[in-house]
Every structure is written in structure tokens, then in C-alpha cells.
Design a protein around this motif. Structure first.
Motif, short mmCIF file in Angstrom:
data_model
loop_
_atom_site.label_atom_id
_atom_site.label_comp_id
_atom_site.label_asym_id
_atom_site.label_seq_id
_atom_site.Cartn_x
_atom_site.Cartn_y
_atom_site.Cartn_z
N SER A 44 0.85 -1.20 0.00
CA SER A 44 0.00 0.00 0.00
C SER A 44 0.88 1.25 0.00
O SER A 44 2.10 1.16 0.21
CB SER A 44 -0.91 0.02 1.23
OG SER A 44 -0.14 0.17 2.42
N ILE A 45 0.26 2.39 -0.22
CA ILE A 45 0.99 3.65 -0.16
C ILE A 45 1.56 3.85 1.24
O ILE A 45 2.72 4.27 1.41
CB ILE A 45 0.07 4.84 -0.52
CG1 ILE A 45 -0.38 4.75 -1.99
CG2 ILE A 45 0.77 6.16 -0.27
CD1 ILE A 45 0.74 4.88 -3.00
N LEU A 61 4.80 1.31 -9.17
CA LEU A 61 3.68 1.65 -8.29
C LEU A 61 2.35 1.33 -8.95
O LEU A 61 1.98 1.95 -9.95
CB LEU A 61 3.77 3.14 -7.94
CG LEU A 61 2.66 3.74 -7.08
CD1 LEU A 61 2.59 3.08 -5.72
CD2 LEU A 61 2.88 5.25 -6.94
N ASP A 62 1.62 0.38 -8.38
CA ASP A 62 0.31 0.02 -8.90
C ASP A 62 -0.67 1.18 -8.69
O ASP A 62 -0.62 1.87 -7.67
CB ASP A 62 -0.21 -1.24 -8.19
CG ASP A 62 -1.51 -1.76 -8.79
OD1 ASP A 62 -1.73 -1.55 -10.00
OD2 ASP A 62 -2.31 -2.37 -8.05
N ILE A 63 -1.54 1.39 -9.65
CA ILE A 63 -2.53 2.47 -9.53
C ILE A 63 -3.66 2.06 -8.60
O ILE A 63 -4.09 2.83 -7.74
CB ILE A 63 -3.08 2.87 -10.92
CG1 ILE A 63 -2.02 3.64 -11.70
CG2 ILE A 63 -4.34 3.72 -10.77
CD1 ILE A 63 -2.48 4.11 -13.06
N GLN A 64 -4.17 0.82 -8.76
CA GLN A 64 -5.30 0.36 -7.96
C GLN A 64 -4.82 -0.24 -6.65
O GLN A 64 -4.46 -1.41 -6.58
CB GLN A 64 -6.11 -0.68 -8.75
CG GLN A 64 -6.76 -0.14 -10.01
CD GLN A 64 -7.81 0.92 -9.72
OE1 GLN A 64 -8.47 0.88 -8.68
NE2 GLN A 64 -7.96 1.88 -10.62
N LEU A 65 -4.80 0.59 -5.61
CA LEU A 65 -4.35 0.15 -4.29
C LEU A 65 -5.43 0.41 -3.26
O LEU A 65 -6.23 1.33 -3.42
CB LEU A 65 -3.07 0.91 -3.88
CG LEU A 65 -1.79 0.58 -4.65
CD1 LEU A 65 -0.70 1.58 -4.29
CD2 LEU A 65 -1.33 -0.84 -4.37
N PRO A 66 -5.48 -0.38 -2.19
CA PRO A 66 -6.47 -0.13 -1.13
C PRO A 66 -6.12 1.13 -0.36
O PRO A 66 -4.95 1.45 -0.18
CB PRO A 66 -6.34 -1.38 -0.24
CG PRO A 66 -4.93 -1.85 -0.46
CD PRO A 66 -4.63 -1.55 -1.91
N GLY A 67 -7.14 1.84 0.07
CA GLY A 67 -6.91 3.07 0.83
C GLY A 67 -6.65 4.25 -0.08
O GLY A 67 -7.56 5.01 -0.39
N MET A 68 -5.44 4.41 -0.53
CA MET A 68 -5.06 5.51 -1.42
C MET A 68 -4.50 4.93 -2.72
O MET A 68 -3.67 4.04 -2.70
CB MET A 68 -4.01 6.40 -0.75
CG MET A 68 -3.56 7.59 -1.61
SD MET A 68 -2.34 8.64 -0.76
CE MET A 68 -3.36 9.38 0.51
N GLY A 70 -2.50 4.67 -6.39
CA GLY A 70 -1.15 5.03 -6.79
C GLY A 70 -1.06 6.44 -7.33
O GLY A 70 -0.08 7.15 -7.11
N LEU A 71 -2.10 6.88 -8.05
CA LEU A 71 -2.11 8.23 -8.58
C LEU A 71 -2.13 9.26 -7.47
O LEU A 71 -1.36 10.23 -7.47
CB LEU A 71 -3.33 8.43 -9.49
CG LEU A 71 -3.27 7.82 -10.89
CD1 LEU A 71 -4.63 7.88 -11.55
CD2 LEU A 71 -2.22 8.52 -11.75
N ASP A 72 -3.01 9.04 -6.48
CA ASP A 72 -3.11 10.00 -5.38
C ASP A 72 -1.90 9.93 -4.44
O ASP A 72 -1.54 10.93 -3.82
CB ASP A 72 -4.39 9.72 -4.57
CG ASP A 72 -5.65 10.04 -5.34
OD1 ASP A 72 -5.58 10.87 -6.28
OD2 ASP A 72 -6.70 9.46 -5.04
N GLY A 73 -1.28 8.76 -4.37
CA GLY A 73 -0.17 8.60 -3.45
C GLY A 73 1.19 8.82 -4.07
O GLY A 73 2.22 8.75 -3.37
N ARG A 104 0.27 13.62 -13.40
CA ARG A 104 0.59 13.52 -11.97
C ARG A 104 2.10 13.51 -11.73
O ARG A 104 2.54 13.47 -10.59
CB ARG A 104 -0.03 12.26 -11.38
CG ARG A 104 -1.56 12.23 -11.38
CD ARG A 104 -2.18 13.24 -10.44
NE ARG A 104 -3.62 13.10 -10.39
CZ ARG A 104 -4.28 12.53 -9.40
NH1 ARG A 104 -3.63 12.04 -8.36
NH2 ARG A 104 -5.59 12.45 -9.43
N GLY A 105 2.89 13.49 -12.81
CA GLY A 105 4.33 13.55 -12.65
C GLY A 105 5.04 12.22 -12.62
O GLY A 105 6.21 12.13 -12.21
#
Length: 219
Positions: A44-45, A61-68, A70-73, A104-105
Motif C-alpha cells: 500500500s501507499i 507503483l500500482d494504480i489500484q491500491l487499497p486506501g489511497m 497510486g495516482l493519489d499517493g 501527476r508527474g
């Protein structure tokens, strides 16, 4: 000088994905890269940021992660691993997903349907400081329907035999692959279908219309 020659030697990688099976499959591939040294993992992030590793050179970094996601984290991971290049990994290869990764950089974008050669090439580009975004996001994937996951032709072959109940050893023999390669394909298939067992993979394949003639072969 080639990209491979300019890649950092003994690079330290961090694999961030909540599917342990997919991380295992990805590790089997990336550990063969000549520039890769130590490999760390996180689910996770929060786990990735808790590592606080300034020595990490590359994060997948996987995009679909629990909680936050990958894009947001991404920004938080970059703060925790300040010198790392960050490549986002996604089951989606839609142009808007790639565009969002750039916005997102991220330093690159890697579809989960990529084969081992493409993954190693992306690592080479990232470690040598080059961007590694797909030129054509639909280049090598085969999809069935708008909501179906992207699976390569080889992954569909593996899925077909997997759904007949054949073990990895037999699938490897039938397709002329190594057993390790089959395990990597199975991990990628499970991750994209969102399952963790062969029976669940069969049900998901039928639901998504991913059946092939081999799946219906009683033999």
C-alpha cells in the motif's frame, strides 16, 4: 552509449502492489535485469512511505491500491523515496490513464499486460533517466468488450489451459515455456481478473467472455 549501458548498476527497486501473487511474478521478471540489485516490496501507499528509503532508485507503483490509489499517493511516495524514478503500473491501458499518469508527474507507465521483455525494457529506460510511456497503449493487448481486462495472446493461451485444470508444469510443457514464465503469466492473469484462485479465474473468464475453443474442449 545504449540505454542499458547508462542504466544505474545494482539499482534498488520497490514494488508496490496489494496482490502478493502479482508482486511475486513481477519480482521473478525484474530480478533478471542486469542493473537490478535489491528489491523491496510494499502492499500500500502507507507501507511504501513507512519504508522512508532514500536509496531506492525505481518504484513500480500500482494504480489500484487499497486506501489511497497510486495516482493519489505518487507525491507521497516521491517524498519517501526522493531519488527514485516512479513508474505507474495499471491493468488499464486507456489513453486517459496514461495521460493522467503523465499529469501527476510519473516517470513512466507500464500496463500489467506487458510481457517480460517490455517490463525489462521499461526498467532500462527508467533507470537511464528516460521516460517510458507506451507509444500505443493498445499495442499488444487483446480485449473482449469494453470492460474486459487487457490480456496478451500468450496470457489468453495460459488462461485457456489453466481453466481446463492443468497445473503450471503441464501448461509450460504444452506451450513450450518455462514453469517460472507460466507462474508469472498466472500471477498477471489473477491480478487483472481480480481473483486469487483458478476456479475464480474460470468464472471470471466465462463472465467476461474470455473463453477460447480450448476452454470448451472436454479433453
Amino acid at each position: 552509449m545504449s540505454a542499458l549501458q547508462s542504466a544505474r548498476p545494482n539499482a534498488r527497486l520497490l514494488l508496490v502492489d496489494d496482490h502478493a501473487l502479482f508482486r511475486t511474478g513481477l519480482r521473478l521478471i525484474v530480478q533478471d535485469h542486469p542493473s537490478v540489485g535489491a528489491i523491496a516490496e510494499a502492499g500500500s501507499i502507507a507501507d511504501a512511505c513507512a519504508l522512508q528509503r532514500a536509496d531506492i532508485d525505481l518504484v513500480l507503483l500500482d494504480i489500484q491500491l487499497p486506501g489511497m490509489s497510486g495516482l493519489d499517493g505518487l507525491r507521497l511516495v516521491r517524498q519517501a523515496c526522493p531519488q527514485a524514478r516512479i513508474v505507474l503500473v495499471s491493468a488499464s491501458v486507456a489513453p486517459d490513464a496514461v495521460h493522467e499518469a503523465r499529469a501527476r508527474g510519473a516517470d513512466g507507465f507500464l500496463p500489467k499486460s506487458a510481457n517480460a521483455e517490455d517490463i525489462l525494457e521499461a526498467i532500462t529506460c527508467a533507470l537511464s533517466g528516460q521516460p517510458c510511456f507506451p507509444i500505443n497503449s493498445g499495442n499488444s493487448a487483446t480485449t473482449r468488450g469494453p470492460d474486459a481486462p487487457s490480456l496478451t495472446a500468450r496470457q489468453l493461451d495460459v488462461l485457456s489451459l489453466l481453466c481446463t485444470g492443468k497445473p503450471n508444469k503441464v501448461i509450460a510443457r504444452d506451450l513450450g515455456l518455462s514453469e517460472n514464465t507460466v507462474r508469472v503469466h498466472v500471477a498477471a492473469i489473477f491480478a487483472q481478473l481480480g481473483v486469487n484462485s483458478r476456479s475464480a479465474a474460470l468464472l471470471a473468464a466465462q463472465r467476461l467472455g474470455l473463453s477460447t475453443p480450448q476452454l470448451h474442449d472436454p479433453l
